[in-house]
Design an enzyme around this catalytic site. Structure first.
Site, PDB file in Angstrom:
ATOM      1  N   HIS A 131      -1.921   1.478   6.819  1.00  0.00           N
ATOM      2  CA  HIS A 131      -2.369   1.630   5.433  1.00  0.00           C
ATOM      3  C   HIS A 131      -2.249   3.089   5.016  1.00  0.00           C
ATOM      4  O   HIS A 131      -2.219   3.992   5.857  1.00  0.00           O
ATOM      5  CB  HIS A 131      -3.814   1.148   5.296  1.00  0.00           C
ATOM      6  CG  HIS A 131      -4.296   1.044   3.888  1.00  0.00           C
ATOM      7  ND1 HIS A 131      -3.592   0.391   2.902  1.00  0.00           N
ATOM      8  CD2 HIS A 131      -5.423   1.525   3.286  1.00  0.00           C
ATOM      9  CE1 HIS A 131      -4.257   0.461   1.760  1.00  0.00           C
ATOM     10  NE2 HIS A 131      -5.366   1.154   1.962  1.00  0.00           N
TER      11      HIS A 131
ATOM     12  N   ASP B 173      -7.476   4.674  -3.993  1.00  0.00           N
ATOM     13  CA  ASP B 173      -6.585   3.700  -3.359  1.00  0.00           C
ATOM     14  C   ASP B 173      -6.254   2.599  -4.366  1.00  0.00           C
ATOM     15  O   ASP B 173      -7.127   1.817  -4.741  1.00  0.00           O
ATOM     16  CB  ASP B 173      -7.287   3.108  -2.130  1.00  0.00           C
ATOM     17  CG  ASP B 173      -6.430   2.098  -1.375  1.00  0.00           C
ATOM     18  OD1 ASP B 173      -5.275   1.868  -1.772  1.00  0.00           O
ATOM     19  OD2 ASP B 173      -6.937   1.533  -0.385  1.00  0.00           O
TER      20      ASP B 173
ATOM     21  N   CYS C 286       0.785  -1.233   0.000  1.00  0.00           N
ATOM     22  CA  CYS C 286       0.000   0.000   0.000  1.00  0.00           C
ATOM     23  C   CYS C 286       0.815   1.280   0.000  1.00  0.00           C
ATOM     24  O   CYS C 286       0.563   2.192  -0.789  1.00  0.00           O
ATOM     25  CB  CYS C 286      -0.971   0.002   1.173  1.00  0.00           C
ATOM     26  SG  CYS C 286      -0.189   0.075   2.810  1.00  0.00           S
TER      27      CYS C 286
END
Length: 323
Positions: free
Chosen positions: A140, A155, A95
Site C-alpha cells: 500500500h 490517502d 492505491c
C-alpha cells in the site's frame, strides 16, 4: 537524485475539472501565495476539500488487471494523469496509482508531502470480529502531509472503509469518517513480536456500528520513512502480477458519495465481483447481481461513469474473473 515528478499549471486546472472542484477552491497553481497558503493552518480546510472531491469523483478500481490484454499498471504520475484525466473515461486506479497522482498534485500546489509504504491487514474486511490481525508485505502507499508543523495521513487510494479526510498523526484520536457511526483513529505501536519501542508504526483502525463495536486494524505505515518511486515499482510489480494478490483475481470498483451540498461524504458505491450496491449513512442497499459481462460493463457506466472500449471489454474473456 532525479527531481520529483510534477504537474504543470494546465494539468492542475484539468485536475480541478476532473474532481469537480468548486471555483472558490481553485487556487492558482505554481503561485507563491498558493504555496504559502498550503502550509498555514487554513491550508488544512483546503486539503480536506481537495480530498473530499477526489474520493467522490475518482474511483478506486482494479479494472486494468482484468479489462485489458497486457494487465499493466503504471505508477508513473504522468501515465496515471493520462488514465485518470485526459482519457476522459471515468477511470481511477488502485492505491499506488491514486496516491502517486494525488501526492504529485498536492506537491505541485505547494503542500509538504512525504510518501511512504503501508502493510494491509488481510483480515481488515472480515465479518468475523475475532479475526486476528495479519499484515501482508508492503503493498500500500499513503501520503503524509505536514501543515503548520502538524502531520496528517492523506490517502485517496484504499477504497471502501478508507480515510475520507486528512487524519492527524495523533495517538488514539477518534475521527468520524462517514456519519453516523464509521470512525477511524491512529494508534502508534509495535506490530510484531518485537517489542522494541523504536520499531513502532502508525496503525489505522476503523470502527463501525456504534461505540460498542470493536476497532479493527486496517493498515499500518512507518513514522518517518520516505519511499521512493523505485520502491513503488517493486511493490506494484507484485501487487499487479502475483496470483496471491487480491487485485489480480477480483474485479473491484468503489467510489464515495457526497451529500447534495458537496460538504460531506455520506456513503460509498461498491462493485465487487458479480454485484454492485450503495451504502449510505451506514445502511447497505440491496445488491444488484450481474448475470453476464455485459451487465457488469453497463453497471460500471451507470454507477461509476466508467466507459470501457471494445478492446478492453474483450480482455477479460476467458479469464477466471470473467462472468
Amino acid at each position: 537524485m532525479s527531481p520529483r515528478a510534477s504537474y504543470t499549471a494546465e494539468q492542475i486546472h484539468q485536475i480541478y475539472d476532473r474532481i469537480s472542484l468548486p471555483s472558490q477552491h481553485r487556487k492558482p497553481p505554481h503561485d507563491a501565495s498558493t504555496k504559502a497558503f498550503a502550509r498555514i493552518p487554513d491550508g488544512l480546510a483546503w486539503l480536506t476539500t481537495l480530498q473530499r472531491h477526489a474520493v467522490s469523483t475518482i474511483p478506486f478500481e482494479s479494472l486494468s488487471l482484468h479489462y485489458s490484454f497486457d494487465r499493466r499498471v503504471s505508477t508513473d504520475p504522468q501515465d496515471v494523469f493520462t488514465k485518470i484525466v485526459t482519457q476522459n473515461t471515468g477511470r481511477g486506479g488502485y492505491c499506488m496509482e491514486l496516491n502517486a497522482f494525488f501526492g504529485t498534485f498536492l506537491r505541485a500546489l505547494g503542500f509538504e508531502v512525504l510518501s511512504t509504504g503501508g502493510r494491509v491487514n488481510s483480515n481488515q474486511g472480515s465479518s468475523d470480529s475475532e479475526a486476528e490481525v495479519s499484515y501482508i508485505g508492503w503493498s500500500h502507499m499513503v501520503n503524509i502531509v505536514t501543515i503548520d508543523n502538524k502531520r496528517y495521513l492523506v490517502d485517496i487510494g484504499f477504497g471502501s472503509g478508507g480515510p475520507t479526510k486528512p487524519i492527524r498523526l495523533v495517538h488514539l484520536e477518534e475521527v468520524c469518517n462517514i456519519a453516523p457511526d464509521q470512525y477511524v483513529r491512529l494508534k502508534f505501536q509495535t506490530i510484531g513480536e518485537d517489542e522494541d519501542e523504536r520499531a513502532k508504526m502508525w496503525v489505522l483502525e476503523r470502527r463501525e456500528g456504534g461505540i460498542e463495536a470493536e476497532w479493527r486494524a486496517v493498515y499500518c505505515f512507518p513514522d518517518y520513512v520516505e519511499f521512493l518511486p523505485g520502491d513503488y515499482e517493486v511493490m506494484n510489480l507484485h501487487t499487479s502480477t502475483s496470483p496471491t494478490s487480491f487485485f489480480t483475481y477480483t474485479v473491484l470498483c468503489t467510489k464515495c458519495m457526497l451529500d447534495e451540498h458537496g460538504a460531506e461524504i455520506i456513503g460509498t458505491t461498491v462493485l465487487f465481483g458479480k454485484s454492485v450496491y450503495k451504502q449510505v449513512k451506514g445502511v447497505k442497499g440491496e445488491p444488484t447481481t450481474f448475470e453476464t459481462e455485459s451487465d457488469r460493463v453497463n453497471a460500471l457506466k451507470e454507477w461509476f461513469g466508467i466507459t470501457l472500449n471494445t478492446e478492453q471489454q474483450a480482455g477479460i474473456i476467458g479469464t477466471p474473473s470473467a462472468i
